[in-house]
Scaffold this motif. Structure first.
Motif, PDB file in Angstrom:
ATOM      1  N   PHE A   6       0.983  -0.882   0.185  1.00 52.66           N
ATOM      2  CA  PHE A   6      -0.200  -0.335  -0.226  1.00 52.66           C
ATOM      3  C   PHE A   6       0.760   0.867  -0.067  1.00 52.66           C
ATOM      4  O   PHE A   6       1.100   1.987   0.862  1.00 52.66           O
ATOM      5  N   GLY A   7       0.909   1.716  -0.830  1.00 53.93           N
ATOM      6  CA  GLY A   7       1.953   2.496  -0.706  1.00 53.93           C
ATOM      7  C   GLY A   7       3.545   2.467  -0.448  1.00 53.93           C
ATOM      8  O   GLY A   7       3.644   1.467  -1.104  1.00 53.93           O
ATOM      9  N   GLN A 120     -10.783   9.175   3.402  1.00 48.46           N
ATOM     10  CA  GLN A 120     -10.996   9.351   1.387  1.00 48.46           C
ATOM     11  C   GLN A 120     -11.708  11.192   1.417  1.00 48.46           C
ATOM     12  O   GLN A 120     -12.994  11.149   1.293  1.00 48.46           O
ATOM     13  N   GLY A 151      -6.649  10.191   2.113  1.00 44.14           N
ATOM     14  CA  GLY A 151      -5.890  10.164   0.167  1.00 44.14           C
ATOM     15  C   GLY A 151      -7.204  11.318   0.113  1.00 44.14           C
ATOM     16  O   GLY A 151      -8.070  11.954   0.732  1.00 44.14           O
ATOM     17  N   LYS A 170      -1.108   9.626   1.244  1.00 42.52           N
ATOM     18  CA  LYS A 170      -1.470   7.505   0.852  1.00 42.52           C
ATOM     19  C   LYS A 170      -1.691   7.817  -0.695  1.00 42.52           C
ATOM     20  O   LYS A 170      -1.279   6.188  -0.227  1.00 42.52           O
ATOM     21  N   SER A 171      -3.246   8.389  -0.927  1.00 42.38           N
ATOM     22  CA  SER A 171      -3.730   7.069  -1.588  1.00 42.38           C
ATOM     23  C   SER A 171      -4.777   8.684  -2.712  1.00 42.38           C
ATOM     24  O   SER A 171      -4.684   9.051  -2.377  1.00 42.38           O
ATOM     25  N   GLN A 173      -8.246   7.344  -5.128  1.00 48.97           N
ATOM     26  CA  GLN A 173      -9.162   6.297  -5.604  1.00 48.97           C
ATOM     27  C   GLN A 173      -9.695   7.340  -7.199  1.00 48.97           C
ATOM     28  O   GLN A 173      -9.620   8.328  -7.516  1.00 48.97           O
ATOM     29  N   ILE A 195       2.948   6.127  -4.236  1.00 50.30           N
ATOM     30  CA  ILE A 195       1.188   6.189  -4.161  1.00 50.30           C
ATOM     31  C   ILE A 195       0.064   5.325  -4.042  1.00 50.30           C
ATOM     32  O   ILE A 195       0.481   4.933  -5.160  1.00 50.30           O
ATOM     33  N   ALA A 196      -0.544   3.907  -3.443  1.00 48.89           N
ATOM     34  CA  ALA A 196      -1.407   3.630  -3.643  1.00 48.89           C
ATOM     35  C   ALA A 196      -2.514   3.991  -4.317  1.00 48.89           C
ATOM     36  O   ALA A 196      -2.991   5.349  -4.089  1.00 48.89           O
ATOM     37  N   VAL A 197      -2.893   3.693  -5.148  1.00 51.34           N
ATOM     38  CA  VAL A 197      -3.651   3.729  -6.421  1.00 51.34           C
ATOM     39  C   VAL A 197      -5.256   2.687  -5.838  1.00 51.34           C
ATOM     40  O   VAL A 197      -5.031   1.986  -6.134  1.00 51.34           O
ATOM     41  N   ILE A 198      -6.000   3.243  -5.677  1.00 51.54           N
ATOM     42  CA  ILE A 198      -7.919   1.972  -5.760  1.00 51.54           C
ATOM     43  C   ILE A 198      -8.433   2.150  -6.650  1.00 51.54           C
ATOM     44  O   ILE A 198      -8.788   3.375  -7.193  1.00 51.54           O
ATOM     45  N   THR A 279      -2.742  -0.448  -6.357  1.00 53.48           N
ATOM     46  CA  THR A 279      -2.859  -1.292  -5.537  1.00 53.48           C
ATOM     47  C   THR A 279      -3.594  -2.432  -5.230  1.00 53.48           C
ATOM     48  O   THR A 279      -3.263  -3.330  -5.200  1.00 53.48           O
TER      49      THR A 279
END
Length: 327
Positions: A6-7, A120, A151, A170-171, A173, A195-198, A279
């Motif tokens: 996760f990132g 988020q 995020g 941090k993320s 979406q 960076i985490a990507v959802i 992610t």
């Protein structure tokens, strides 16, 4: 279930998560028993990431998640929620520290947690990304221990690029699927920055299950009926913004690419996972069978180069003219 980091965090999450919009509302009626069974099935099959929002069923989704987690033992999954869409009107100047703290306090109560894993900003107006004070407010919530990280959930690639300029984010979406391919380069940029990507709307609101036809009907409280032109929120959230008839024709062309050991939905999820910057993917599920099938997409082999090329050509020819420059 395969895991992805996760990132920058040391922890990893399942590459197939659970999107909890459908068990909250706006997807037709879903009985609470079915909603809980769906979430249990996802967790039983290796899912360790749950995504929800405070407005999904006006908190119903968050409360169902809390109830299910109380029924289970073992490590708690990562739970992400969202804040901001409770504003009415939903305008940039409403994103104040006071409002955001109030939304987070409500989610803490709904989820029965002392600290939220990830909050988020919920597809805020573009202007919000140019208001550093909003992100300062989120930083202060992290410092206070109210949330572990934060995020953004974005509509547009450009919003994602602006958001990741803030060091506290941090993320991100974002919508990404066979019918929404433009974010691919952004996802790689996010990966390079840690960076985490959802990924949300992975099945284009069910179109990429291959089960819909021109005769399919939707309930009055299903956004696939009432939001096709963006009447309630961004139209890109419904069928990924692709006109329904156009999408159905494209789905027919995709059918021949799906291997015999997979459903079209699993095939579509596996396409997303081909991007190593992703992610986790958060398909929704209204029942246990759907949740189990979604989880099993993690075990599919990679798509072939020829299948990827055909899907890219299909997108460029049939889909891109309707969506590529809008989001």
């Amino acid at each position: 279930m395969k895991q992805r980091k996760f990132g920058h965090a040391e922890s990893s999450v399942s590459e197939i998560g659970f999107g909890a919009w459908a068990i909250g509302g706006s997807w037709g009626d879903v009985a609470e028993s079915d909603a809980k069974a769906a979430l249990h099935a996802a967790l039983d099959n290796g899912t360790t990431f749950i995504d929800t929002a405070d407005v999904y069923g006006d908190g119903r989704s968050e409360r169902i998640i809390a109830d299910v987690l109380k029924e289970r033992s073992g490590p708690r999954p990562f739970v992400a929620t969202k804040a901001g869409r409770r504003l009415d009107p939903h305008v940039a100047h409403g994103y104040t520290a006071a409002n955001l703290n109030a939304f987070v306090d409500r989610s803490l109560k709904n989820l029965d947690m002392e600290r939220l894993d990830l909050v988020q900003l919920h597809c805020p107006p573009t202007e919000v990304y140019y208001r550093p004070e909003v992100f300062d407010a989120m930083d202060r919530m992290v410092a206070s221990g109210k949330i572990s990280s934060y995020g953004v959930s974005v509509e547009k690639v450009e919003e994602g690029l602006k958001a990741i300029e803030y060091p506290g984010v941090k993320s991100v979406q974002i919508i990404y699927n066979i019918f929404r391919q433009r974010p691919a380069r952004f996802i790689q940029e996010a990966r390079d920055r840690g960076i985490a990507v959802i990924v949300r709307v992975p099945l284009a609101s069910g179109l990429l299950t291959g089960k819909m036809t021109r005769e399919t009907t939707f309930a009055a409280n299903d956004h696939r009926l009432f939001n096709r032109n963006g009447e309630a929120f961004d139209k890109g959230e419904t069928f990924a913004g692709v006109p329904y008839d156009v999408a159905l024709e494209a789905v027919d062309e995709i059918r021949s690419l799906v291997p015999q050991n997979a459903t079209m939905a699993q095939f579509a999820l596996r396409w997303i996972l081909m991007n190593d910057g992703v992610t986790t993917v958060i398909p929704g599920a209204k029942n246990a069978a759907q949740a189990k099938a979604n989880s099993e997409a993690s075990e599919l082999p990679p798509l072939t180069d020829s299948a990827m090329a055909v899907l890219r050509a299909l997108y460029l020819e049939k889909i891109a003219p309707f969506v590529h420059q809008q989001w």
